[in-house]
Design a protein around this motif. Structure first.
Motif, PDB file in Angstrom:
ATOM      1  N   VAL A  98       0.814  -1.221   0.000  1.00 43.32           N
ATOM      2  CA  VAL A  98       0.000   0.000   0.000  1.00 43.32           C
ATOM      3  C   VAL A  98       0.846   1.269   0.000  1.00 43.32           C
ATOM      4  CG1 VAL A  98      -0.299   0.157   2.536  1.00 43.32           C
ATOM      5  CG2 VAL A  98      -2.062   1.059   0.991  1.00 43.32           C
ATOM      6  N   LEU A  99       2.038   1.227   0.618  1.00 36.13           N
ATOM      7  CA  LEU A  99       2.944   2.368   0.600  1.00 36.13           C
ATOM      8  C   LEU A  99       4.247   2.043  -0.136  1.00 36.13           C
ATOM      9  CD1 LEU A  99       2.544   3.695   4.284  1.00 36.13           C
ATOM     10  CD2 LEU A  99       1.420   4.544   2.205  1.00 36.13           C
ATOM     11  N   ASP A 100       4.241   0.916  -0.863  1.00 35.82           N
ATOM     12  CA  ASP A 100       5.421   0.465  -1.612  1.00 35.82           C
ATOM     13  C   ASP A 100       6.651   0.331  -0.736  1.00 35.82           C
ATOM     14  OD1 ASP A 100       4.218   0.258  -4.191  1.00 35.82           O
ATOM     15  OD2 ASP A 100       4.186   2.442  -4.292  1.00 35.82           O
ATOM     16  N   ARG A 101       6.461  -0.203   0.466  1.00 36.38           N
ATOM     17  CA  ARG A 101       7.551  -0.484   1.392  1.00 36.38           C
ATOM     18  C   ARG A 101       7.066  -1.478   2.429  1.00 36.38           C
ATOM     19  NH1 ARG A 101       9.070   3.090   6.286  1.00 36.38           N
ATOM     20  NH2 ARG A 101       9.162   0.954   7.056  1.00 36.38           N
ATOM     21  N   GLN A 102       7.999  -2.111   3.125  1.00 31.78           N
ATOM     22  CA  GLN A 102       7.629  -3.037   4.182  1.00 31.78           C
ATOM     23  C   GLN A 102       6.923  -2.280   5.304  1.00 31.78           C
ATOM     24  OE1 GLN A 102       8.093  -6.613   4.489  1.00 31.78           O
ATOM     25  NE2 GLN A 102       8.247  -6.277   2.272  1.00 31.78           N
ATOM     26  N   MET A 103       5.734  -2.753   5.654  1.00 29.12           N
ATOM     27  CA  MET A 103       4.912  -2.080   6.659  1.00 29.12           C
ATOM     28  C   MET A 103       5.206  -2.632   8.061  1.00 29.12           C
ATOM     29  SD  MET A 103       2.455   0.115   7.457  1.00 29.12           S
ATOM     30  CE  MET A 103       1.381   0.466   6.052  1.00 29.12           C
ATOM     31  N   PRO A 104       5.619  -1.787   9.011  1.00 31.98           N
ATOM     32  CA  PRO A 104       5.729  -2.247  10.404  1.00 31.98           C
ATOM     33  C   PRO A 104       4.327  -2.357  11.025  1.00 31.98           C
ATOM     34  CG  PRO A 104       6.333   0.067  10.236  1.00 31.98           C
ATOM     35  CD  PRO A 104       6.047  -0.391   8.846  1.00 31.98           C
ATOM     36  N   TYR A 105       4.101  -3.423  11.759  1.00 28.03           N
ATOM     37  CA  TYR A 105       2.777  -3.611  12.338  1.00 28.03           C
ATOM     38  C   TYR A 105       2.848  -4.516  13.563  1.00 28.03           C
ATOM     39  CZ  TYR A 105       2.881  -8.139   9.885  1.00 28.03           C
ATOM     40  OH  TYR A 105       3.235  -9.385   9.437  1.00 28.03           O
ATOM     41  N   ALA A 106       1.764  -4.532  14.302  1.00 33.20           N
ATOM     42  CA  ALA A 106       1.517  -5.549  15.322  1.00 33.20           C
ATOM     43  C   ALA A 106       0.266  -6.308  14.908  1.00 33.20           C
ATOM     44  CB  ALA A 106       1.327  -4.920  16.693  1.00 33.20           C
ATOM     45  N   MET A 107       0.275  -7.618  15.097  1.00 35.94           N
ATOM     46  CA  MET A 107      -0.877  -8.464  14.792  1.00 35.94           C
ATOM     47  C   MET A 107      -1.269  -9.219  16.052  1.00 35.94           C
ATOM     48  SD  MET A 107      -1.059 -11.918  12.460  1.00 35.94           S
ATOM     49  CE  MET A 107      -0.692 -12.953  13.884  1.00 35.94           C
ATOM     50  N   MET A 108      -2.560  -9.292  16.319  1.00 30.80           N
ATOM     51  CA  MET A 108      -3.049 -10.009  17.502  1.00 30.80           C
ATOM     52  C   MET A 108      -4.191 -10.933  17.112  1.00 30.80           C
ATOM     53  SD  MET A 108      -2.943 -10.653  20.763  1.00 30.80           S
ATOM     54  CE  MET A 108      -1.929  -9.361  21.481  1.00 30.80           C
ATOM     55  N   ILE A 109      -4.109 -12.181  17.594  1.00 23.51           N
ATOM     56  CA  ILE A 109      -5.196 -13.145  17.424  1.00 23.51           C
ATOM     57  C   ILE A 109      -6.052 -13.113  18.679  1.00 23.51           C
ATOM     58  CG2 ILE A 109      -5.804 -15.565  17.059  1.00 23.51           C
ATOM     59  CD1 ILE A 109      -3.074 -15.924  15.692  1.00 23.51           C
ATOM     60  N   PHE A 110      -7.350 -12.866  18.506  1.00 30.17           N
ATOM     61  CA  PHE A 110      -8.289 -12.812  19.627  1.00 30.17           C
ATOM     62  C   PHE A 110      -9.152 -14.067  19.631  1.00 30.17           C
ATOM     63  CE2 PHE A 110      -7.259  -8.348  19.008  1.00 30.17           C
ATOM     64  CZ  PHE A 110      -7.174  -7.865  20.304  1.00 30.17           C
ATOM     65  N   GLN A 111      -8.945 -14.905  20.636  1.00 26.33           N
ATOM     66  CA  GLN A 111      -9.801 -16.054  20.867  1.00 26.33           C
ATOM     67  C   GLN A 111     -10.606 -15.809  22.134  1.00 26.33           C
ATOM     68  OE1 GLN A 111      -7.958 -19.997  19.849  1.00 26.33           O
ATOM     69  NE2 GLN A 111      -6.039 -18.943  20.324  1.00 26.33           N
ATOM     70  N   ALA A 112     -11.558 -16.658  22.408  1.00 25.00           N
ATOM     71  CA  ALA A 112     -12.284 -16.575  23.672  1.00 25.00           C
ATOM     72  C   ALA A 112     -11.364 -17.011  24.811  1.00 25.00           C
ATOM     73  CB  ALA A 112     -13.524 -17.460  23.628  1.00 25.00           C
ATOM     74  N   PRO A 113     -11.608 -16.519  26.024  1.00 23.31           N
ATOM     75  CA  PRO A 113     -10.829 -16.989  27.169  1.00 23.31           C
ATOM     76  C   PRO A 113     -11.022 -18.480  27.396  1.00 23.31           C
ATOM     77  CG  PRO A 113     -12.012 -14.970  27.700  1.00 23.31           C
ATOM     78  CD  PRO A 113     -12.543 -15.450  26.378  1.00 23.31           C
ATOM     79  N   PHE A 114     -10.100 -19.077  28.117  1.00 20.92           N
ATOM     80  CA  PHE A 114     -10.145 -20.510  28.387  1.00 20.92           C
ATOM     81  C   PHE A 114     -11.048 -20.842  29.575  1.00 20.92           C
ATOM     82  CE2 PHE A 114      -5.647 -21.247  26.460  1.00 20.92           C
ATOM     83  CZ  PHE A 114      -6.176 -21.064  25.194  1.00 20.92           C
ATOM     84  N   ALA A 134      -9.071   2.735   2.965  1.00 21.67           N
ATOM     85  CA  ALA A 134      -9.574   1.430   2.530  1.00 21.67           C
ATOM     86  C   ALA A 134      -9.466   1.300   1.015  1.00 21.67           C
ATOM     87  CB  ALA A 134     -11.022   1.244   2.979  1.00 21.67           C
ATOM     88  N   ARG A 135      -9.722   2.377   0.285  1.00 16.67           N
ATOM     89  CA  ARG A 135      -9.588   2.339  -1.173  1.00 16.67           C
ATOM     90  C   ARG A 135      -8.136   2.074  -1.578  1.00 16.67           C
ATOM     91  NH1 ARG A 135     -13.815   6.226  -0.991  1.00 16.67           N
ATOM     92  NH2 ARG A 135     -12.386   8.003  -0.928  1.00 16.67           N
ATOM     93  N   LYS A 136      -7.198   2.664  -0.845  1.00 18.81           N
ATOM     94  CA  LYS A 136      -5.780   2.418  -1.127  1.00 18.81           C
ATOM     95  C   LYS A 136      -5.425   0.949  -0.880  1.00 18.81           C
ATOM     96  CE  LYS A 136      -4.361   7.127   0.110  1.00 18.81           C
ATOM     97  NZ  LYS A 136      -3.558   7.956   1.043  1.00 18.81           N
ATOM     98  N   LEU A 137      -5.979   0.382   0.180  1.00 14.84           N
ATOM     99  CA  LEU A 137      -5.736  -1.032   0.467  1.00 14.84           C
ATOM    100  C   LEU A 137      -6.362  -1.929  -0.599  1.00 14.84           C
ATOM    101  CD1 LEU A 137      -6.297  -1.005   4.335  1.00 14.84           C
ATOM    102  CD2 LEU A 137      -4.141  -1.514   3.186  1.00 14.84           C
ATOM    103  N   LYS A 138      -7.541  -1.559  -1.087  1.00 10.15           N
ATOM    104  CA  LYS A 138      -8.185  -2.319  -2.153  1.00 10.15           C
ATOM    105  C   LYS A 138      -7.302  -2.363  -3.401  1.00 10.15           C
ATOM    106  CE  LYS A 138     -13.051  -1.353  -0.973  1.00 10.15           C
ATOM    107  NZ  LYS A 138     -13.768  -2.585  -1.351  1.00 10.15           N
ATOM    108  N   GLU A 139      -6.763  -1.203  -3.767  1.00 12.34           N
ATOM    109  CA  GLU A 139      -5.906  -1.138  -4.950  1.00 12.34           C
ATOM    110  C   GLU A 139      -4.628  -1.954  -4.740  1.00 12.34           C
ATOM    111  OE1 GLU A 139      -6.636   0.115  -7.950  1.00 12.34           O
ATOM    112  OE2 GLU A 139      -8.632   0.349  -7.039  1.00 12.34           O
ATOM    113  N   ALA A 140      -4.076  -1.880  -3.533  1.00 14.49           N
ATOM    114  CA  ALA A 140      -2.871  -2.662  -3.224  1.00 14.49           C
ATOM    115  C   ALA A 140      -3.175  -4.151  -3.290  1.00 14.49           C
ATOM    116  CB  ALA A 140      -2.331  -2.274  -1.852  1.00 14.49           C
ATOM    117  N   CYS A 141      -4.342  -4.556  -2.803  1.00 13.74           N
ATOM    118  CA  CYS A 141      -4.739  -5.966  -2.833  1.00 13.74           C
ATOM    119  C   CYS A 141      -4.838  -6.462  -4.269  1.00 13.74           C
ATOM    120  CB  CYS A 141      -6.066  -6.150  -2.107  1.00 13.74           C
ATOM    121  SG  CYS A 141      -6.634  -7.863  -2.014  1.00 13.74           S
TER     122      CYS A 141
END
Length: 327
Positions: free
Chosen positions: A244-260, A306-313
């Motif tokens: 989307v910005l023509d470079r490696q994007m720094p990010y954090a990703m989190m998986i949300f599950q239900a508690p145990f 979101a439109r920029k992400l659509k075009e990148a996709c």
């Protein structure tokens, strides 16, 4: 010293660990996650390692409480998920699809194992990418924290999900999927089993969420075809963020599950990406209003990004073998 300290003003536990300050910062001549190191050995594809500088441990000592302030044992587990033997890969979209499937299966195996541990209330599986986000080792890896309590953000999501379910009889996440599919303006990609979209309520400039279309609570609920589709959407999402910005994007990703601990039929498995760039070379900083009140500001309009992400996709889909489609 390793302990939990309770904040009576917010209801949060703060993880305190003296060993964390000894973490290495991007060593140039040695990578502990590469094959052949003391920790890794050879002959593996995805590897689960204990974090050498953990916030939590199942043998953490019991702290002495004070008269007013409350402490608790830093009970739990901190581990590293080494995602590939290849050090030079930059992100998950550069992996072969079968390797991404193996990573998802590792997430499932971890969930299955730790659900049986009575000391674990919540499992946080997450991934940090990029020097700007604070990643200390470049080798592709994720992490997990097996917590003895349910984090505040998860508690808030559960509370609001439960309230909406009691009022309407509907899962709020399933309703969000319907709204995003109906609107289409923020939907980026979907395949048979998952949808990728920028949320209406995005906090980060290029924030992206992944929801399974089937109402499930845990990674362990995934069927074989859903595992493969999740691997695909993870790779499409990371490829889109990197394009989307023509470079490696720094990010954090989190998986949300239900508690145990407890029963949460109204909750829904989901994954959130928090990319920290608002433009090329411009970081979205969390400053006064965000740090002081936990209330985010959004510079711009989410639908425009979101439109920029659509075009990148659409751009990355031309070089990827996909079962689904960019919207």
């Amino acid at each position: 010293m390793r302990e939990l300290r309770y904040n009576p003003l917010t209801g949060q536990w703060i993880m305190v660990s003296a060993v964390r300050k000894n973490r290495p910062w991007r060593p140039r001549n040695f990578c502990p996650f590469c094959p052949g190191s003391e920790e890794t050995g050879y002959g593996w594809e995805v590897l689960l390692l204990p974090n050498r500088f953990p916030m939590l441990s199942f043998d953490a000592p019991k702290p002495k409480n004070e008269d007013f302030y409350k402490k608790a044992r830093a009970m739990g587990q901190c581990s590293v998920i080494v995602e590939t033997p290849k050090h030079e890969l930059r992100d998950l979209d550069e992996l072969p699809r079968e390797q991404m499937v193996k990573i998802v299966r590792m997430w499932i195996k971890i969930t299955e194992t730790l659900k049986e541990n009575r000391n674990v209330a919540y499992l946080a599986i997450f991934r940090n990418k990029g020097e700007e986000i604070g990643v200390s080792l470049k080798h592709p890896h994720g992490q997990l924290y097996a917590l003895p309590y349910i984090p505040l953000k998860v508690r808030l999501k559960i509370e609001n999900s439960r309230r909406y379910y009691k009022r309407t009889g509907e899962c709020i996440f399933c309703r969000i999927i319907k709204e995003e599919e109906k609107n289409g303006e923020r939907t980026i990609y979907e395949n048979d089993n998952f949808i990728v979209f920028m949320p209406f309520f995005a906090s980060w400039p290029f924030e992206v969420h992944i929801y399974p279309k089937r109402h499930i609570q845990y990674l362990t609920d995934l069927k074989v075809n859903e595992i493969e589709d999740l691997a695909e959407v993870i790779q499409v999402t990371t490829a889109t963020l990197n394009a989307v910005l023509d470079r490696q994007m720094p990010y954090a990703m989190m998986i949300f599950q239900a508690p145990f601990k407890g029963n949460y039929p109204f909750y829904h498995l989901h994954i959130e990406f928090y990319p920290i760039l608002r433009d090329n070379g411009k970081v979205k900083y969390t400053a006064g209003i965000e740090l002081g009140t936990w209330e985010f500001t959004y510079d711009g309009i989410p639908e425009e990004n979101a439109r920029k992400l659509k075009e990148a996709c659409k751009k990355v889909s031309q070089r990827m073998s996909l079962k689904g489609k960019c919207i």
